[in-house]
Write a protein that holds these residues in place. Sequence first.
Motif, PDB file in Angstrom:
ATOM      1  N   ALA A 176       0.827  -1.219   0.000  1.00  0.00           N
ATOM      2  CA  ALA A 176       0.000   0.000   0.000  1.00  0.00           C
ATOM      3  C   ALA A 176       0.855   1.261   0.000  1.00  0.00           C
ATOM      4  CB  ALA A 176      -0.987  -0.011   1.160  1.00  0.00           C
ATOM      5  N   LEU A 177       2.013   1.199  -0.629  1.00  0.00           N
ATOM      6  CA  LEU A 177       2.942   2.323  -0.670  1.00  0.00           C
ATOM      7  C   LEU A 177       2.306   3.575  -1.272  1.00  0.00           C
ATOM      8  CD1 LEU A 177       5.952   3.297  -0.453  1.00  0.00           C
ATOM      9  CD2 LEU A 177       6.218   2.486  -2.790  1.00  0.00           C
ATOM     10  N   HIS A 178       1.671   3.435  -2.430  1.00  0.00           N
ATOM     11  CA  HIS A 178       1.095   4.600  -3.089  1.00  0.00           C
ATOM     12  C   HIS A 178      -0.158   5.098  -2.374  1.00  0.00           C
ATOM     13  CE1 HIS A 178       3.614   2.784  -6.183  1.00  0.00           C
ATOM     14  NE2 HIS A 178       3.830   4.032  -6.544  1.00  0.00           N
ATOM     15  N   GLU A 179      -0.940   4.193  -1.870  1.00  0.00           N
ATOM     16  CA  GLU A 179      -2.143   4.589  -1.138  1.00  0.00           C
ATOM     17  C   GLU A 179      -1.761   5.346   0.135  1.00  0.00           C
ATOM     18  OE1 GLU A 179      -3.081   1.340  -3.872  1.00  0.00           O
ATOM     19  OE2 GLU A 179      -1.514   1.589  -2.396  1.00  0.00           O
ATOM     20  N   ASP A 180      -0.704   4.900   0.806  1.00  0.00           N
ATOM     21  CA  ASP A 180      -0.233   5.580   2.002  1.00  0.00           C
ATOM     22  C   ASP A 180       0.293   6.970   1.657  1.00  0.00           C
ATOM     23  OD1 ASP A 180       0.445   5.714   4.811  1.00  0.00           O
ATOM     24  OD2 ASP A 180       2.535   5.444   4.199  1.00  0.00           O
ATOM     25  N   GLY A 181       1.006   7.091   0.543  1.00  0.00           N
ATOM     26  CA  GLY A 181       1.506   8.402   0.116  1.00  0.00           C
ATOM     27  C   GLY A 181       0.381   9.363  -0.209  1.00  0.00           C
ATOM     28  N   LEU A 182      -0.647   8.846  -0.866  1.00  0.00           N
ATOM     29  CA  LEU A 182      -1.810   9.677  -1.178  1.00  0.00           C
ATOM     30  C   LEU A 182      -2.506  10.136   0.102  1.00  0.00           C
ATOM     31  CD1 LEU A 182      -3.771  10.870  -3.264  1.00  0.00           C
ATOM     32  CD2 LEU A 182      -4.994   8.679  -3.208  1.00  0.00           C
ATOM     33  N   ALA A 183      -2.650   9.232   1.061  1.00  0.00           N
ATOM     34  CA  ALA A 183      -3.290   9.593   2.329  1.00  0.00           C
ATOM     35  C   ALA A 183      -2.451  10.613   3.096  1.00  0.00           C
ATOM     36  CB  ALA A 183      -3.515   8.341   3.175  1.00  0.00           C
ATOM     37  N   ASP A 184      -1.116  10.448   3.098  1.00  0.00           N
ATOM     38  CA  ASP A 184      -0.245  11.417   3.770  1.00  0.00           C
ATOM     39  C   ASP A 184      -0.372  12.797   3.141  1.00  0.00           C
ATOM     40  OD1 ASP A 184       0.700   9.554   5.548  1.00  0.00           O
ATOM     41  OD2 ASP A 184       2.563   9.155   4.468  1.00  0.00           O
ATOM     42  N   THR A 185      -0.452  12.830   1.811  1.00  0.00           N
ATOM     43  CA  THR A 185      -0.603  14.106   1.116  1.00  0.00           C
ATOM     44  C   THR A 185      -1.923  14.765   1.494  1.00  0.00           C
ATOM     45  OG1 THR A 185       0.734  13.308  -0.725  1.00  0.00           O
ATOM     46  CG2 THR A 185      -0.671  15.208  -1.149  1.00  0.00           C
ATOM     47  N   ALA A 186      -2.995  13.992   1.488  1.00  0.00           N
ATOM     48  CA  ALA A 186      -4.304  14.542   1.865  1.00  0.00           C
ATOM     49  C   ALA A 186      -4.292  15.024   3.316  1.00  0.00           C
ATOM     50  CB  ALA A 186      -5.392  13.487   1.660  1.00  0.00           C
ATOM     51  N   ASP A 187      -3.672  14.253   4.212  1.00  0.00           N
ATOM     52  CA  ASP A 187      -3.579  14.673   5.617  1.00  0.00           C
ATOM     53  C   ASP A 187      -2.842  16.000   5.745  1.00  0.00           C
ATOM     54  OD1 ASP A 187      -4.884  12.420   6.490  1.00  0.00           O
ATOM     55  OD2 ASP A 187      -3.060  11.352   7.076  1.00  0.00           O
TER      56      ASP A 187
END
Length: 121
Positions: free
Chosen positions: A87-98
């Motif tokens: 889930a590397l990309h999904e985690d990066g997307l979530a971090d960006t949104a956060d």
Amino acid sequence: MMPRTELLKDIIADLRMAASFVTILPVASSKPAGDGAVARATWALPVAGLLVGLAGALVYKMASRFGLTPNLAALLALATTALITGALHEDGLADTADGLGGGRTRERKLEIMRDSRIGTY
């Protein structure tokens, strides 16, 4: 000029390094990477990404052949790529949104994005 066997070994080492960098699959050497190994292997990152994408496409195709709806087949394909990559990309997307939604100043947004304790992963 480099002998073919050395060139082939370097190509395989770069591919293994790239795959270990973008996936959770145990494909890298058991010895630590040398200085500049990841930088040297950057050419292979798109190849590793292509293999992850092909795995998702294969799951989608198989699910479609078994008669699953396109939405369910896509969900399975997405789950497959998320499992392979950890889930590397999904985690990066979530971090960006956060970060973009959570901080008022630029520094606070970057702090939120860098904090591994904040986010979905």
